[in-house]
Motif scaffolding. Sequence first.
Motif, mmCIF file in Angstrom:
data_model
loop_
_atom_site.group_PDB
_atom_site.id
_atom_site.type_symbol
_atom_site.label_atom_id
_atom_site.label_comp_id
_atom_site.label_asym_id
_atom_site.label_seq_id
_atom_site.Cartn_x
_atom_site.Cartn_y
_atom_site.Cartn_z
ATOM 1 N N SER A 231 53.296 -19.526 17.664
ATOM 2 C CA SER A 231 54.618 -19.447 18.266
ATOM 3 C C SER A 231 55.397 -20.740 18.100
ATOM 4 O O SER A 231 56.602 -20.735 17.845
ATOM 5 C CB SER A 231 54.487 -19.103 19.757
ATOM 6 N N VAL A 232 54.697 -21.880 18.220
ATOM 7 C CA VAL A 232 55.349 -23.188 18.143
ATOM 8 C C VAL A 232 55.673 -23.581 16.711
ATOM 9 O O VAL A 232 56.743 -24.144 16.437
ATOM 10 C CB VAL A 232 54.458 -24.257 18.812
ATOM 11 N N SER A 233 54.779 -23.289 15.758
ATOM 12 C CA SER A 233 54.970 -23.818 14.403
ATOM 13 C C SER A 233 54.914 -22.778 13.292
ATOM 14 O O SER A 233 55.163 -23.115 12.139
ATOM 15 C CB SER A 233 53.908 -24.886 14.117
ATOM 16 N N GLY A 234 54.617 -21.525 13.616
ATOM 17 C CA GLY A 234 54.471 -20.518 12.566
ATOM 18 C C GLY A 234 55.738 -20.246 11.786
ATOM 19 O O GLY A 234 55.697 -19.859 10.621
ATOM 20 N N ARG A 237 58.613 -24.243 7.815
ATOM 21 C CA ARG A 237 58.259 -24.083 6.401
ATOM 22 C C ARG A 237 56.751 -24.299 6.228
ATOM 23 O O ARG A 237 56.172 -25.243 6.750
ATOM 24 C CB ARG A 237 59.052 -25.051 5.534
ATOM 25 N N GLY A 238 56.157 -23.384 5.484
ATOM 26 C CA GLY A 238 54.707 -23.433 5.332
ATOM 27 C C GLY A 238 53.990 -23.249 6.650
ATOM 28 O O GLY A 238 52.910 -23.811 6.870
ATOM 29 N N GLY A 239 54.565 -22.450 7.542
ATOM 30 C CA GLY A 239 54.107 -22.341 8.928
ATOM 31 C C GLY A 239 52.614 -22.166 9.144
ATOM 32 O O GLY A 239 52.029 -22.892 9.949
ATOM 33 N N PRO A 240 51.955 -21.224 8.457
ATOM 34 C CA PRO A 240 50.523 -21.019 8.715
ATOM 35 C C PRO A 240 49.669 -22.262 8.495
ATOM 36 O O PRO A 240 48.648 -22.439 9.163
ATOM 37 C CB PRO A 240 50.151 -19.910 7.720
ATOM 38 N N ALA A 241 50.078 -23.140 7.564
ATOM 39 C CA ALA A 241 49.322 -24.384 7.357
ATOM 40 C C ALA A 241 49.453 -25.293 8.572
ATOM 41 O O ALA A 241 48.495 -25.962 8.982
ATOM 42 C CB ALA A 241 49.823 -25.098 6.106
ATOM 43 N N LYS A 242 50.639 -25.322 9.168
ATOM 44 C CA LYS A 242 50.839 -26.136 10.366
ATOM 45 C C LYS A 242 50.116 -25.519 11.560
ATOM 46 O O LYS A 242 49.620 -26.238 12.439
ATOM 47 C CB LYS A 242 52.335 -26.290 10.633
ATOM 48 N N VAL A 243 50.042 -24.202 11.564
ATOM 49 C CA VAL A 243 49.251 -23.523 12.592
ATOM 50 C C VAL A 243 47.785 -23.935 12.468
ATOM 51 O O VAL A 243 47.107 -24.190 13.472
ATOM 52 C CB VAL A 243 49.391 -21.996 12.460
ATOM 53 N N ALA A 244 47.282 -24.014 11.227
ATOM 54 C CA ALA A 244 45.888 -24.412 10.996
ATOM 55 C C ALA A 244 45.619 -25.791 11.578
ATOM 56 O O ALA A 244 44.571 -26.038 12.187
ATOM 57 C CB ALA A 244 45.577 -24.396 9.499
ATOM 58 N N VAL A 245 46.581 -26.696 11.405
ATOM 59 C CA VAL A 245 46.423 -28.057 11.919
ATOM 60 C C VAL A 245 46.344 -28.040 13.447
ATOM 61 O O VAL A 245 45.440 -28.634 14.050
ATOM 62 C CB VAL A 245 47.584 -28.961 11.449
ATOM 63 N N LEU A 246 47.284 -27.342 14.098
ATOM 64 C CA LEU A 246 47.317 -27.314 15.563
ATOM 65 C C LEU A 246 46.128 -26.543 16.145
ATOM 66 O O LEU A 246 45.482 -27.005 17.091
ATOM 67 C CB LEU A 246 48.626 -26.684 16.044
ATOM 68 N N ALA A 247 45.850 -25.368 15.583
ATOM 69 C CA ALA A 247 44.770 -24.531 16.121
ATOM 70 C C ALA A 247 43.413 -25.203 15.941
ATOM 71 O O ALA A 247 42.558 -25.149 16.823
ATOM 72 C CB ALA A 247 44.780 -23.163 15.440
ATOM 73 N N GLY A 349 58.313 -20.130 6.386
ATOM 74 C CA GLY A 349 57.326 -19.816 7.401
ATOM 75 C C GLY A 349 57.252 -18.312 7.621
ATOM 76 O O GLY A 349 57.857 -17.518 6.900
ATOM 77 N N VAL A 350 56.499 -17.925 8.632
ATOM 78 C CA VAL A 350 56.409 -16.514 9.013
ATOM 79 C C VAL A 350 57.685 -16.159 9.764
ATOM 80 O O VAL A 350 58.124 -16.913 10.634
ATOM 81 C CB VAL A 350 55.177 -16.274 9.898
ATOM 82 N N PRO A 351 58.333 -15.043 9.449
ATOM 83 C CA PRO A 351 59.550 -14.659 10.179
ATOM 84 C C PRO A 351 59.315 -14.647 11.683
ATOM 85 O O PRO A 351 58.279 -14.178 12.161
ATOM 86 C CB PRO A 351 59.844 -13.249 9.643
ATOM 87 N N ARG A 352 60.271 -15.171 12.419
ATOM 88 C CA ARG A 352 60.126 -15.326 13.864
ATOM 89 C C ARG A 352 59.788 -14.011 14.558
ATOM 90 O O ARG A 352 59.005 -13.992 15.518
ATOM 91 C CB ARG A 352 61.420 -15.934 14.436
ATOM 92 N N HIS A 353 60.351 -12.888 14.072
ATOM 93 C CA HIS A 353 60.110 -11.615 14.760
ATOM 94 C C HIS A 353 58.674 -11.123 14.583
ATOM 95 O O HIS A 353 58.245 -10.198 15.269
ATOM 96 C CB HIS A 353 61.103 -10.543 14.273
#
Length: 658
Positions: A231-234, A237-247, A349-353
């Motif tokens: 929700s915060v970073s997905g 740009r390149g959202g899932p990679a940033k999700v990997a870092v946070l998660a 990134g992944v579309p917000r919706h």
Amino acid sequence: MTNSEKGKGFEAAQERLKLEIDEDIELNALRDPQNMLGKAIALAAVLISVFHIYSLVFYPIDPWVFRILHVMTLSTLGFLLFPGWSSACKQKPHVIDWLMVIASIVVGVYIIQDYQAMMFRMGVMPTTLDFYMCIVGTFLVLDMARRVSGWSLVILCLVFIGYSFLGPFLPGMLYHRGYSMERFFTYIYSLDGVFSVPTDISSKYIIIFIIFSAFLTVSGVGKFFVEWAFSVSGHLRGGPAKVAVLASALMGTINGTSAGNAVATGSLTIPLMKKVGYNPRFAAATEAVASAGGQIMPPVMGAGVFIMAEMTGIKYTTIMMAGILPAILYFASTYFMVDKEASKLNLLGVPRHLLPPLGDVMRRMYMFLPIVILFGMLMMGVSVIRSGFYAIIAAFLISWVNKENRMGFGKVYKALETGAKGSIQLMGVCAAAGIIMGVIALTGIGLKFSSLLLGIAGTSEFLAMFFAMCIAIVLGMGMPTTAAYAVAASVVAPGLISMGIEPLIAHFFVFYFACVSAITPPVALASYAASAISGSDPMKTGYTSFRLGIAAYIVPFMFFYAPDLLLNGELLDKMGHTYIDVILRFATAMLGIFALSSAVQSWFFGHVVRWKQAVLFITAFALVSPDHMTDVIGLAVLIALYFTQRKKKDAPPAPAPA
């Protein structure tokens, strides 16, 4: 859009994105016995967890008896659940597994029934039966380590065992007078070896936090961590990679292995990284680097922090505080790397919706309370064990806020079962690490390494640190972080301390490099685990992980030369520094990490040519150095490069050829 429609859209998005970690993915390698045997093993696992919690929190027993019961009970589970060879049946234990179970129980009961007398005769005046029992016990430990973590640690143990007997025939600093079989095995299978510090930590701290991790997962808190990160970073740009870092930062701190964290969170993030445009190798490397970083993330730091506290006598809270700024620098570097890769490839990134609604996630921020309570109690000086126990209770109570996650009897049963099963691997590697530590203490090889480091330090302190780094990485290759640190600290840390380096700095230095061994080729366990999910080449993934995690190889030198970063009041007083110096040092270090990431990725507000890339490298090292003059020069160069890049971006396009 109404709230109900948002909810339906979110459910659909979860279905498409599979926005949920596999709770049991780390246990997939275990056997899955069916019928009565499966139920009996599950009940045994629950009872083992309950026994540990009860003994640790309410009714302490003799430390040696407790450690023996820890190894014996988890070994019986391990031999039944971990196949002994690749072609072994995945449902039904082999007769050899049952023999191993019986042998584990016999050895454990033999020692417990006469432990007070054995404490004084082990390694000094053992009986013949003592000798045979200790040989069997040592073999069981080695076989358990082989089953749970492969051959790397076992081979290292065998090398050290061989050294104990071959010492009289070796030259120079490797020489020692040798030991009889009776003395060696009864010394090793005692409180000086197998049941020494690593097993003590495994039985007291590691198991309580693995049970805590299981409660977080079953209560839905683990899933919330992933939803929050998405929700915060997905959408970036390149959202899932940033999700990997946070998660991975959130999940890795309570996970005892980098590879386990890479598999657990990578099963979700790696496919999504590939979907938005990252190549499989980069996706796997990102997850591996982020997962390795989870081991250095306070408050739990992958359980390695407990071994450090036990070995050094430094307060747990002091070590935990010291880990905050270095961990932020590590994850900032990883974040910069993936962001610059996304910029280069123009990834979205992944579309917000398709993501969890931010408002809904923020309303459930109370699910962070178990971690907040754990951190707060530790900072207030509550014991680690009681803090872990109350955090487990908090996870249980938090689950009752949401009807879907409520932990009734069945879910509590599952969490306790998962906790015991998840502890088997770390028990196995800690017991095996105890063999190595016992050999080091018995032969005095650790002191000889200390003398060698002192000799090198007489020529160059940097060379001594570099040598220590190489030893820590090599010893850590192929091993879980906890065992890697325990072994490396026994060999390297005493030498660094004898050079006059503060124990906190020396052990943190070794700890960091034991952690990054998980992403260092040629044996990069976290990278190999992530590559299995992405389908990339394991060796190439390892080298990409090394490139992405390059800051991890620099951060330890940063806090060696600038101890301000460890937030330690005593060190600050010794240097005559204040927390203003800490802020300045951290700020310049962060700029240096940014410059380093830009150089590695050849991207600094746009593509950079080779000579600018070289300048960025030099600027990065200037900014992370402890000298204020180089900081000023580095900052000036960075600003100049920024304006040249902006000028290049603002320049009108060249006219088309006639």
